[in-house]
Design a protein around this motif. Sequence first.
Motif, PDB file in Angstrom:
ATOM      1  N   ILE A   1      60.587  64.548  43.193  1.00 49.45           N
ATOM      2  CA  ILE A   1      60.193  65.351  42.036  1.00 49.45           C
ATOM      3  C   ILE A   1      60.838  64.808  40.761  1.00 49.45           C
ATOM      4  CG2 ILE A   1      60.344  67.636  40.988  1.00 49.45           C
ATOM      5  CD1 ILE A   1      60.095  68.861  43.720  1.00 49.45           C
ATOM      6  N   ILE A   2      62.115  64.444  40.839  1.00 45.74           N
ATOM      7  CA  ILE A   2      62.823  63.941  39.656  1.00 45.74           C
ATOM      8  C   ILE A   2      62.181  62.657  39.147  1.00 45.74           C
ATOM      9  CG2 ILE A   2      64.996  62.946  38.843  1.00 45.74           C
ATOM     10  CD1 ILE A   2      66.433  64.945  40.677  1.00 45.74           C
ATOM     11  N   GLN A   3      61.889  61.719  40.039  1.00 45.07           N
ATOM     12  CA  GLN A   3      61.275  60.454  39.618  1.00 45.07           C
ATOM     13  C   GLN A   3      59.863  60.670  39.074  1.00 45.07           C
ATOM     14  OE1 GLN A   3      62.912  57.578  39.411  1.00 45.07           O
ATOM     15  NE2 GLN A   3      64.711  58.689  40.146  1.00 45.07           N
ATOM     16  N   SER A   4      59.137  61.620  39.646  1.00 47.15           N
ATOM     17  CA  SER A   4      57.806  61.921  39.142  1.00 47.15           C
ATOM     18  C   SER A   4      57.871  62.467  37.716  1.00 47.15           C
ATOM     19  CB  SER A   4      57.118  62.934  40.059  1.00 47.15           C
ATOM     20  OG  SER A   4      55.839  63.279  39.574  1.00 47.15           O
ATOM     21  N   LYS A   5      58.820  63.367  37.466  1.00 53.50           N
ATOM     22  CA  LYS A   5      58.974  63.919  36.116  1.00 53.50           C
ATOM     23  C   LYS A   5      59.388  62.836  35.122  1.00 53.50           C
ATOM     24  CE  LYS A   5      60.128  68.713  37.320  1.00 53.50           C
ATOM     25  NZ  LYS A   5      61.177  69.763  37.248  1.00 53.50           N
ATOM     26  N   ILE A   6      60.258  61.916  35.554  1.00 48.96           N
ATOM     27  CA  ILE A   6      60.661  60.809  34.683  1.00 48.96           C
ATOM     28  C   ILE A   6      59.446  59.960  34.304  1.00 48.96           C
ATOM     29  CG2 ILE A   6      61.973  58.649  34.587  1.00 48.96           C
ATOM     30  CD1 ILE A   6      64.109  60.007  36.303  1.00 48.96           C
TER      31      ILE A   6
ATOM     32  N   PRO B   1      65.683  70.865  42.028  1.00 49.94           N
ATOM     33  CA  PRO B   1      65.684  69.450  42.392  1.00 49.94           C
ATOM     34  C   PRO B   1      67.017  68.760  42.140  1.00 49.94           C
ATOM     35  CG  PRO B   1      63.757  70.007  41.067  1.00 49.94           C
ATOM     36  CD  PRO B   1      64.677  71.178  41.005  1.00 49.94           C
ATOM     37  N   SER B   2      67.754  69.230  41.142  1.00 54.97           N
ATOM     38  CA  SER B   2      69.014  68.576  40.777  1.00 54.97           C
ATOM     39  C   SER B   2      70.124  68.801  41.808  1.00 54.97           C
ATOM     40  CB  SER B   2      69.495  69.076  39.410  1.00 54.97           C
ATOM     41  OG  SER B   2      69.727  70.479  39.438  1.00 54.97           O
TER      42      SER B   2
ATOM     43  N   ALA C   1      51.233  60.372  38.476  1.00 51.34           N
ATOM     44  CA  ALA C   1      52.426  60.110  37.665  1.00 51.34           C
ATOM     45  C   ALA C   1      52.395  58.689  37.120  1.00 51.34           C
ATOM     46  CB  ALA C   1      53.690  60.338  38.495  1.00 51.34           C
ATOM     47  N   THR C   2      51.845  57.749  37.888  1.00 51.81           N
ATOM     48  CA  THR C   2      51.694  56.372  37.421  1.00 51.81           C
ATOM     49  C   THR C   2      50.706  56.298  36.266  1.00 51.81           C
ATOM     50  OG1 THR C   2      52.129  55.561  39.658  1.00 51.81           O
ATOM     51  CG2 THR C   2      51.112  54.027  38.127  1.00 51.81           C
TER      52      THR C   2
ATOM     53  N   LEU D   1      58.861  49.042  39.507  1.00 60.62           N
ATOM     54  CA  LEU D   1      60.168  48.794  40.127  1.00 60.62           C
ATOM     55  C   LEU D   1      60.393  49.668  41.359  1.00 60.62           C
ATOM     56  CD1 LEU D   1      62.366  48.497  36.889  1.00 60.62           C
ATOM     57  CD2 LEU D   1      61.320  46.662  38.248  1.00 60.62           C
ATOM     58  N   GLU D   2      59.336  50.395  41.748  1.00 55.28           N
ATOM     59  CA  GLU D   2      59.316  51.178  42.980  1.00 55.28           C
ATOM     60  C   GLU D   2      60.342  52.312  43.000  1.00 55.28           C
ATOM     61  OE1 GLU D   2      59.174  48.860  46.536  1.00 55.28           O
ATOM     62  OE2 GLU D   2      57.851  47.350  45.667  1.00 55.28           O
ATOM     63  N   PHE D   3      60.675  52.839  41.819  1.00 59.07           N
ATOM     64  CA  PHE D   3      61.486  54.056  41.795  1.00 59.07           C
ATOM     65  C   PHE D   3      60.639  55.259  42.191  1.00 59.07           C
ATOM     66  CE2 PHE D   3      63.914  51.469  38.669  1.00 59.07           C
ATOM     67  CZ  PHE D   3      65.137  51.487  39.320  1.00 59.07           C
TER      68      PHE D   3
END
Length: 383
Positions: A237-242, A226-227, A275-276, A262-264
């Motif tokens: 994927i990155i935002q979901s993991k965060i 993903p990176s 994830a939410t 904030l809709e990231f």
Amino acid sequence: MTASALTRPGERDRLPVKLSQIDWRLTALLCVIGGASTAMLYSVAGASWEPWAANHLMRFSFAVLLMIGLALLDLRIWFALAYPFYGVTLLMLLAVEVVGVTVNGAQSWIDLGVTRVQPAEFMKLAVVLALARWYHGATAQEARLHWKLVFPAAMVGLPFLLVAHQPDLGTAMSLALTGAAIMFVAGLSWKIIAPIVIAAVVAIPPYVVFGMHEYQRKRVLTFLDPSADPSGDGYNIIQSKIALGSGGLLGKGYGLGSQSQLEFLPERHTDFIFATVAEEFGFVGSVAILLCYLAIVLTCLRIASLSHSHFARLAALGVTATFAVYLLINGAMVMGLAPVVGVPMPLMSYGGSMMLMLMVGFGLIQAVRVHRYTELPKGSGLI
């Protein structure tokens, strides 16, 4: 009401008796998931009932009533409708090829004017019913290792190819896994299973390189790293993991998830709604939801085991497998353990076609419990 009383002629057909035989624990668990979903949709919309929470609650309330109504239908009706329902749904899938509406890169929908429906969702239930009916009439040898297995294989393979062509890889995978689960439980020989598994594993690399659309191939490569494109294909994927990690043990609090508010977080009301949940309610809240899902699966498996009819057992197991496949693929996708393939979290994600299909399926499972003493004629596997 005892089992012996329920088997007396006429007694078990009375409406009060049927209602008493509905598994209200299963109904309550489904309502917990539906209520939690409504609360999360209200949260991600900025503490607003619009545009998702109010619609979701109305749809779910209707779906629960529909499930209870379907639970009262005799298994003979489900049995008689199995092949016709499969045929109509297959025709709808074919119609998608001609008049389908494209959404998110997939031509998967039919526009009815007042609403849009996704025939591929209903095909999952149609495949379950058709396979259950075929195996109900098949002998043990035909179910294990026989040339007649070409019929159930075609029942799964044809809609799989149509859905994959849309292209909707996530739904196609769900269809294939559900069909495979039913065939395995029905007694499919390892002499067939082993070569198919080996062939599937061998076919994956060339399919990724030559068979996938470019955007699908990017999803697979993004899953592996993903990176490599953090602001493009790897963003979801990155935002979901965060979001998953930032919730910690107890979460940030209801309505306070920064990734969603904030809709990231992309598709926060559909594919990534779990994830939410993790961000706002943490590890504890996530585990609580997963335990509810586990309780639903175990309850459905128990209902399937109680039925006297082979058709009913396989139908209940098939619906349960569909539900579990949804859950496993979406969970793996949200945690970055599988490519993003657009599979929603069952009953949690916003979406009418998926919810209606699943609740009709749960209506079938409830009917299996209510009519668990019903015997169905064997007959032929195809008629």
